[in-house]
Design an enzyme around this catalytic site. Structure first.
Site, PDB file in Angstrom:
ATOM      1  N   GLU A  88       0.876  -1.174   0.000  1.00  0.00           N
ATOM      2  CA  GLU A  88       0.000   0.000   0.000  1.00  0.00           C
ATOM      3  C   GLU A  88       0.909   1.218   0.000  1.00  0.00           C
ATOM      4  O   GLU A  88       1.674   1.443   0.947  1.00  0.00           O
ATOM      5  CB  GLU A  88      -0.941   0.033   1.194  1.00  0.00           C
ATOM      6  CG  GLU A  88      -1.891   1.224   1.069  1.00  0.00           C
ATOM      7  CD  GLU A  88      -2.930   1.303   2.157  1.00  0.00           C
ATOM      8  OE1 GLU A  88      -3.844   0.449   2.152  1.00  0.00           O
ATOM      9  OE2 GLU A  88      -2.838   2.201   3.001  1.00  0.00           O
ATOM     10  N   CYS A 124      -1.578   8.664   4.151  1.00  0.00           N
ATOM     11  CA  CYS A 124      -1.667   8.326   2.728  1.00  0.00           C
ATOM     12  C   CYS A 124      -2.988   8.748   2.104  1.00  0.00           C
ATOM     13  O   CYS A 124      -3.088   8.864   0.882  1.00  0.00           O
ATOM     14  CB  CYS A 124      -1.431   6.833   2.529  1.00  0.00           C
ATOM     15  SG  CYS A 124      -2.544   5.783   3.487  1.00  0.00           S
TER      16      CYS A 124
END
Length: 484
Positions: A252, A286
């Site tokens: 990720e 993020c």
């Protein structure tokens, strides 16, 4: 205070590493003060951890006993719940998070572990009668040792987000924790050590500031899978290095979350959430809402209101209940973000809120950065295309739904996006066209551990959360038997 000044050490094969003298300092990013120390690790510690994990995988009953795994994961959830206060305190002190933000991170951990406990009892295999007198079984088995490389921005949860499904699948694990989260690693290791159901050496933790140990995990033939959370740049390096051995990598990576604010949106709800999406974790997330795309009819009013709100955000440490944004992780990050903003201004971006390094004398010891809002018309600018990883938002205007979707998709990232509209059909219609793994409608970063999470494009490979989280840590095996 005594607990805060402990030295964080590696936890390998069920034992604590010897302390180093004097040890490397852990610092509070809000003040620059030393809050403890940590034992530096690298290739040797990584190799010892891999050997311990491989031995535990081969010799313990962990991989073959789903009820043991489910019970242990529930007990691990209990142990984390018992240390909730310690984890929150540590994140506030070491990570710079405000108390509510740290609590938000920690609350996901028991939930993820309990969900994984349920997965441990469901291997999702199947049996089919392929022809008369013959049956085929498709079973799933753990791959072995999982190498987990954790980032510093949400270290408590993100380590568990990978570890929970790895353990549920029957794997052993080696967790590399970053130096900026050494004290969090210490608390995590203490929690793991308290759970007797976990076989010795099944989970190992080492701490390092560089990449030597992490690189060893990627290169080790005893580690068939890497679960990495972090930047896209490092993710590309890991994928390239892992390709030589065809090693499985779940990653990720970075994000550039757009808010698509349509004229029919709930103005106040959208405004409040867009502000929070810039300030939470000081933009070091993020899924930070770093792009604000606003329909022309409301753009002036919305951006004026957003600028006013961001301009009066109050930076401060977690210890001050009036703080509205905490520090960045260090002053080097402050300088990096400010340089990117300066470059954008020089390239034609318009500062609606300049923000920048905090100049208040009470804050100069810390790594504080005031929120910045820039308006741009050129989507190719680095500040639009790159992940800033700080409290900086870039605003652009759009006229039509098609233009909004085109702007939103015009980066290499595809981790998350937000659609703001009170129209009954538009959010779903737009969501299906957006190139992102998580779409939040009239909300932001709506994470649920029970559902798959991950990115499109340069935002990653694989999924964590949900049933698919087992895929990274298991192999399928077909067994066909003639019985007639």
């Amino acid at each position: 205070m005594t607990d805060q000044l402990q030295q964080a050490r590696h936890w390998i094969d069920g034992e604590w590493a010897a302390p180093q003298e004097p040890g490397s300092p852990s610092t509070n990013p809000a003040t620059g003060e030393t809050i403890g120390s940590w034992t530096a690790g690298g290739q040797a510690e990584a190799e010892a951890a891999v050997q311990a994990a491989a031995r535990a995988f081969e010799t313990s009953g962990w991989r073959d006993d789903p009820m043991l795994r489910a019970t242990a994961l529930h007990h691990l959830a209990d142990a984390y719940e018992a240390r909730t206060g310690d984890l929150i305190d540590t994140l506030c002190l070491e990570n710079g998070k405000l108390r509510g933000e740290a609590g938000y991170e920690v609350h996901f951990i028991p939930r993820a572990l309990r969900f994984a406990a349920g997965l441990a009892l469901q291997d999702f295999g199947r049996v089919s009668g392929t022809r008369p007198g013959q049956q085929s079984m498709s079973i799933r088995q753990p791959v072995g040792v999982a190498g987990i490389i954790t980032p510093w921005n949400s270290p408590a949860y993100l380590s568990v987000r990978s570890l929970a499904p790895a353990l549920a699948a029957g794997c052993a694990a080696v967790v590399k924790m970053p130096a900026q989260a050494a004290q969090t690693a210490r608390v995590m290791a203490e929690i793991l050590a308290s759970v007797d159901d976990l076989p010795r050496g099944l989970v190992n933790i080492f701490i390092e500031s560089g990449s030597e140990g992490a690189s060893h995990l990627v290169g080790s033939p005893l580690v068939p899978v890497i679960s990495y959370t972090g930047s896209t740049a490092v993710g590309r390096i890991i994928l390239a290095d892992a390709a030589a051995s065809l090693k499985r990598v779940s990653a990720e990576l970075g994000g550039k979350t757009p808010h698509l604010v349509f004229a029919d949106a709930d103005f106040d709800a959208a405004l409040e959430t867009v502000v929070a999406s810039c300030t939470v974790f000081a933009g070091q997330f993020c899924m930070t809402g770093s792009r604000v795309l606003v329909q022309e009819e409301i753009a002036d009013r919305f951006l004026d209101a957003l600028a006013e709100r961001l301009g009066r955000i109050r930076p401060g440490p977690a210890a001050d209940p009036d703080s509205q944004i905490g520090p960045m992780i260090d002053k080097a990050s402050v300088a990096r973000v400010d340089e990117l903003v300066e470059d954008a201004l020089a390239a034609g971006a318009k500062a609606l809120v300049r923000g920048g390094p905090a100049t208040d004398p009470a804050l100069t010891g810390g790594a504080f950065y005031r929120p910045t809002l820039l308006e741009v018309s050129d989507t190719s600018l680095p500040v639009v295309q790159q992940e800033v990883f700080g409290p900086v938002q870039v605003a652009q205007r759009f006229r039509t739904e098609d233009e909004a979707v085109e702007l939103a998709n015009a980066t290499e990232y595809g981790l998350s996006a937000c659609v703001w509209s009170r129209d009954a059909d538009r959010p779903l219609r737009v969501a299906r066209r957006l190139h992102a793994g998580l779409i939040s409608v009239n909300s932001w970063a709506n994470l649920a551990v029970e559902m798959e999470e991950g990115g499109w494009k340069a935002s990653g490979l694989g999924r964590l959360g949900g049933v698919a989280s087992l895929d990274d840590f298991t192999e399928y095996k077909q067994i066909t038997q003639n019985y007639a």
